[in-house]
Write an enzyme that holds these catalytic residues in place. Structure first.
Site, PDB file in Angstrom:
ATOM      1  N   LYS A 246      33.944  53.606  38.087  1.00 32.73           N
ATOM      2  CA  LYS A 246      35.283  54.124  38.372  1.00 32.73           C
ATOM      3  C   LYS A 246      35.297  55.639  38.096  1.00 32.73           C
ATOM      4  O   LYS A 246      34.767  56.087  37.080  1.00 32.73           O
ATOM      5  CB  LYS A 246      36.305  53.427  37.471  1.00 32.73           C
ATOM      6  CG  LYS A 246      37.736  53.598  37.878  1.00 32.73           C
ATOM      7  CD  LYS A 246      38.623  52.586  37.156  1.00 32.73           C
ATOM      8  CE  LYS A 246      39.994  52.492  37.748  1.00 32.73           C
ATOM      9  NZ  LYS A 246      40.803  51.403  37.163  1.00 32.73           N
ATOM     10  N   GLU A 332      50.493  38.683  33.220  1.00 37.59           N
ATOM     11  CA  GLU A 332      51.869  38.758  32.719  1.00 37.59           C
ATOM     12  C   GLU A 332      52.406  37.376  32.323  1.00 37.59           C
ATOM     13  O   GLU A 332      53.138  37.248  31.338  1.00 37.59           O
ATOM     14  CB  GLU A 332      52.782  39.379  33.781  1.00 37.59           C
ATOM     15  CG  GLU A 332      52.610  40.892  33.954  1.00 37.59           C
ATOM     16  CD  GLU A 332      51.437  41.268  34.831  1.00 37.59           C
ATOM     17  OE1 GLU A 332      50.767  40.357  35.364  1.00 37.59           O
ATOM     18  OE2 GLU A 332      51.171  42.482  34.984  1.00 37.59           O
ATOM     19  N   ARG A 360      56.823  38.356  38.019  1.00 35.41           N
ATOM     20  CA  ARG A 360      55.745  37.350  38.061  1.00 35.41           C
ATOM     21  C   ARG A 360      55.870  36.343  36.919  1.00 35.41           C
ATOM     22  O   ARG A 360      55.352  35.261  36.947  1.00 35.41           O
ATOM     23  CB  ARG A 360      54.416  38.094  37.990  1.00 35.41           C
ATOM     24  CG  ARG A 360      53.243  37.261  38.295  1.00 35.41           C
ATOM     25  CD  ARG A 360      52.023  38.094  38.567  1.00 35.41           C
ATOM     26  NE  ARG A 360      51.843  38.338  40.003  1.00 35.41           N
ATOM     27  CZ  ARG A 360      50.718  38.815  40.522  1.00 35.41           C
ATOM     28  NH1 ARG A 360      49.723  39.135  39.710  1.00 35.41           N
ATOM     29  NH2 ARG A 360      50.591  39.014  41.807  1.00 35.41           N
TER      30      ARG A 360
HETATM   31  C1  LIG Z   1      50.611  42.046  38.564  1.00 38.31           C
HETATM   32  C2  LIG Z   1      50.172  43.470  38.304  1.00 38.31           C
HETATM   33  N1  LIG Z   1      50.135  43.923  37.027  1.00 38.31           N
HETATM   34  C3  LIG Z   1      49.779  45.192  36.762  1.00 38.31           C
HETATM   35  C4  LIG Z   1      49.441  46.048  37.778  1.00 38.31           C
HETATM   36  C5  LIG Z   1      49.086  47.497  37.476  1.00 38.31           C
HETATM   37  N2  LIG Z   1      47.729  47.801  37.883  1.00 38.31           N
HETATM   38  C6  LIG Z   1      47.447  48.424  39.002  1.00 38.31           C
HETATM   39  S1  LIG Z   1      45.818  48.616  39.239  1.00 38.31           S
HETATM   40  C7  LIG Z   1      45.475  47.919  37.738  1.00 38.31           C
HETATM   41  C8  LIG Z   1      44.052  47.784  37.253  1.00 38.31           C
HETATM   42  C9  LIG Z   1      43.252  47.063  38.300  1.00 38.31           C
HETATM   43  O1  LIG Z   1      41.927  46.915  37.825  1.00 38.31           O
HETATM   44  P1  LIG Z   1      40.829  46.409  38.862  1.00 38.31           P
HETATM   45  O2  LIG Z   1      41.350  45.240  39.605  1.00 38.31           O
HETATM   46  O3  LIG Z   1      39.588  46.235  38.109  1.00 38.31           O
HETATM   47  O4  LIG Z   1      40.722  47.600  39.922  1.00 38.31           O
HETATM   48  P2  LIG Z   1      40.059  49.048  39.687  1.00 38.31           P
HETATM   49  O5  LIG Z   1      41.238  49.973  39.438  1.00 38.31           O
HETATM   50  O6  LIG Z   1      39.142  48.946  38.522  1.00 38.31           O
HETATM   51  O7  LIG Z   1      39.358  49.354  40.971  1.00 38.31           O
HETATM   52  C10 LIG Z   1      46.621  47.500  37.124  1.00 38.31           C
HETATM   53  C11 LIG Z   1      46.687  46.828  35.805  1.00 38.31           C
HETATM   54  C12 LIG Z   1      49.501  45.533  39.097  1.00 38.31           C
HETATM   55  N3  LIG Z   1      49.225  46.317  40.168  1.00 38.31           N
HETATM   56  N4  LIG Z   1      49.847  44.261  39.329  1.00 38.31           N
HETATM   57 MG   LIG Z   2      38.039  47.421  37.657  1.00 35.84          MG
END
Ligand SMILES: Cc1ncc(C[n+]2csc(CCOP(=O)(O)OP(=O)(O)O)c2C)c(N)n1
Ligand SMILES: [Mg+2]
Ligand SMILES: CC(=O)[C@@H](O)[C@H](O)COP(=O)(O)O
Length: 616
Positions: A246, A332, A360
């Protein structure tokens, strides 16, 4: 001319040599840094999927093969190679490119919702629909992050995909070991074992009956293509485990151990310094500071986050009390019911969630917390219009959805001082769940009360008792401006803030009764909002004063700044005042029996006599 300037669609990628692909990847990274540092956005996630996106679009034939991006915040490279590079000057700006896939933008986009952990369910549905229609000439490809894999929905989908009939379904697990922070838990540990590549028993995915390919170097386009072609040829559900970094390729994000530049604000790419100076303390930072103060005197208080520790302001709490902050991942529903369990065990949990994501966990809040009258405090950041994150991120439904929860008390602070007060009151309340909701951004100047009646603050009083303006939460500055605009037209107004909006404060009935018109102003869906509940309350109390609710209309709001979107909803002082003048223009019906009354003196007398409430 750069290679990037020759890319107007995915077909161009299939003409490039390995060397040209490396050059293109470097150009895309430079493009992302330049553009996203200017506008703000999800820089880190997209720097990590440059090679992966190129390989996906070379192996699969979008849009016939459907590429689905879980959460969608990592789809900028996908947008660049599908002809939308020019749109990045207005990324997440009103009328410009959305920060997530958007079917209205491109035939290559399918899922706009940016709530995590949904892509595998969409993929299962699409693959079943292909089978239903006898379509065998296309694939479904879902890209899901290791963070999104900590969400329960992903495992519900996997259970169905693994147990279902064979069909071409490719799951690309983008494993960069992080959500914002490093991904934790048993599954994260298992991914670590898989990444090691050590020989051992079949991994979790294979034990579920899925094919597994990996680990694959997520920055080697050739290796990626070999794995993706193999996955495509398998024509059965397969997980391609891709290992990426990342924030790769930009020192500012690579060095950012907090979140690798997950969601950056506009910054100077050379230094990483923000381009805009801070507009004073945010609601988020006031919450984080006040929670530590509470936790210092309340050892039973524990904070819970769903993979958003820093964005919800819990960093100070974690630094001060590392053992009293739990990060459950993007989970959540688990967060809320685990809070109920903690409460059963004598802990007072404070669950910090963005408003849009608490949707959710409605059933868990209703049945696992409220039905059992558990003293859990929910703190909803990003309530109301957030703006640039588009329709799926506005926290515009929380008061409509949650006001129906029996026993839940809801507070909406108008400024930092009220947030501190209300958070303390919420955590002190042990009779059942409490909730404090506030918007993204600065708290602004404090707005003191000129008097208070049984918990309802009077913020402004001028002229005759024409209009009672019930101000909800952080829209108090707008409510006060409405009073000013009205007074300039000779219309008197009283602005009040109930602070606790649910249950309705009975004093509002006494106040409304004395005015010709009542209005409510809230940064929440107008339907089922606080205004609706107060209107119902006034009817039940036999108050004849008409009430007009001002809130967010029942529609999804396209991205733009918070101010632009609020204005688009008619939530500006000018528009509200104009509507009030139209409503009240009729002859004043004298409700005072002829003598001018001193509203606050009368309210004090009434409260002391009837309600025994405190007056100040
Ligand atoms: C239900 C929900 N909770 C929290 C979020 C906030 N959020 C957006 S991206 C993210 C992290 C995602 O991590 P990953 O799936 O590993 O993707 P990366 O950013 O590492 O590519 C979070 C917690 C969300 N989009 N949806
Ligand atoms: Mg990730
Ligand atoms: C994609 C996602 O859900 C989050 O990363 C969100 O974009 C963060 O929003 P804020 O910038 O308001 O923290």
């Amino acid at each position: 001319m750069s290679l990037l300037e020759t890319v107007h669609g995915p077909e161009r990628l299939r003409e490039l040599s390995a060397e040209e692909l490396d050059t293109l990847a470097a150009e895309i990274r430079a493009f992302l840094v330049e553009r996203v540092c200017a506008t703000g956005g999800h820089l880190g996630p997209n720097l990590g999927v440059v090679e992966l996106t190129l390989a996906l679009h070379r192996v699969f034939d979008s849009p016939r093969d459907r590429l689905l991006w879980d959460t969608g915040h990592q789809s900028y490279v996908h947008k660049i190679v599908t002809g939308r590079a020019a749109g990045f000057d207005k990324l997440r700006r009103r009328g410009g490119l959305s920060g997530y896939p958007n079917p209205a933008e491109s035939e290559h986009d399918f899922v706009e919702n940016s709530h995590a952990s949904t892509a595998l369910s969409y993929a299962d549905g699409l693959a079943r629909a292909d089978a239903h229609h006898g379509r065998t000439d296309r694939a479904v490809v879902a890209v899901i992050g290791d963070g999104a894999m900590t969400g329960g929905m992903a495992w519900e989908a996997l259970n169905n995909i693994a147990g279902g009939p064979d069909r071409p379904l490719v799951i690309v697990l983008n494993d960069n070991q992080r959500s914002y922070a490093p991904t934790q838990g048993g599954f994260a540990d298992h991914l670590g074992e898989l990444r090691s590549g050590q020989p051992g028993p079949p991994g979790l995915f294979e034990q579920l009956g899925l094919a597994y390919l990996g680990p694959v170097d997520g920055h080697d386009v050739t290796a990626l293509e070999v794995a993706l072609r193999r996955a495509r040829e398998l024509r059965r559900p397969v997980v391609v485990h891709v290992v990426t970094e990342k924030g790769r390729g930009f020192p500012v994000t690579e060095r950012n151990e907090l979140d690798r530049g997950h969601a950056v604000k506009p910054m100077d790419p050379a230094t990483g310094r923000p381009l805009k100076s801070s507009a004073g303390p945010s609601f988020t930072s006031v919450f984080g500071r006040e929670l530590v103060r509470i936790a210092e005197r309340r050892p039973d208080v524990v904070a819970i986050t769903a993979a958003m520790l820093e964005p919800t302001g819990l960093l100070p709490m974690q630094q001060r009390f590392p053992q009293r902050v739990v990060d459950v991942g993007i989970a959540e529903q688990h967060a809320v019911t685990m809070a109920a369990g903690l409460s059963l065990g004598g802990v007072h949990p404070v669950v910090a969630i963005y408003s849009t994501f608490v949707n959710r966990a409605f059933d868990q809040l209703l049945m696992d917390v409220a039905l059992h009258r558990r003293a859990v405090t929910f703190v909803l950041d990003r309530s109301g219009v957030t703006g640039d994150d588009g329709p799926s991120h506005n926290g515009m439904w929380d008061m409509s959805v949650l006001q129906v929860v029996p026993g839940l008390r809801i507070a909406a602070p108008r400024d930092g001082t009220r947030l501190a007060e209300l958070l303390a009151e919420a955590v002190e309340w042990e009779e059942g769940p409490t909730l404090v909701r506030f918007p993204k951004g600065p708290t602004g100047e404090d707005i003191p009360a000129r008097s208070t009646f049984a918990g309802t603050d009077v913020l402004h009083r001028a002229g005759p008792l024409d209009v009672l303006i019930v101000s909800v939460g952080a829209l108090a500055p707008v409510a006060l401006q409405v009073a000013e605009v009205l007074w300039a037209q000779g219309i008197g107004a009283t602005v009040v803030d109930p602070r606790w909006v649910t249950p309705v404060n009975p004093t509002l009935a006494d106040m409304a009764r004395r005015h010709r018109l009542a209005i409510t102003v809230e940064d929440n869906s107008r339907m089922g909002g606080v205004g609706s509940t107060i209107a119902q309350f006034l009817r039940d109390e036999g108050v004849r004063t008409p009430l007009r609710e001002f809130g967010i209309p029942r529609r999804f709001l396209q991205h733009g700044s918070r101010a632009e979107v609020l204005s688009g909803c008619g939530l500006t002082a000018q528009e509200i005042a104009r509507a009030v003048v139209e409503e009240i223009s009729g002859p004043a019906e004298d409700r005072t029996g002829g003598e001018a009354i001193d509203f606050e003196r009368e309210m004090a007398r009434l409260i002391d006599r009837e309600r025994g409430g405190e007056t100040r």
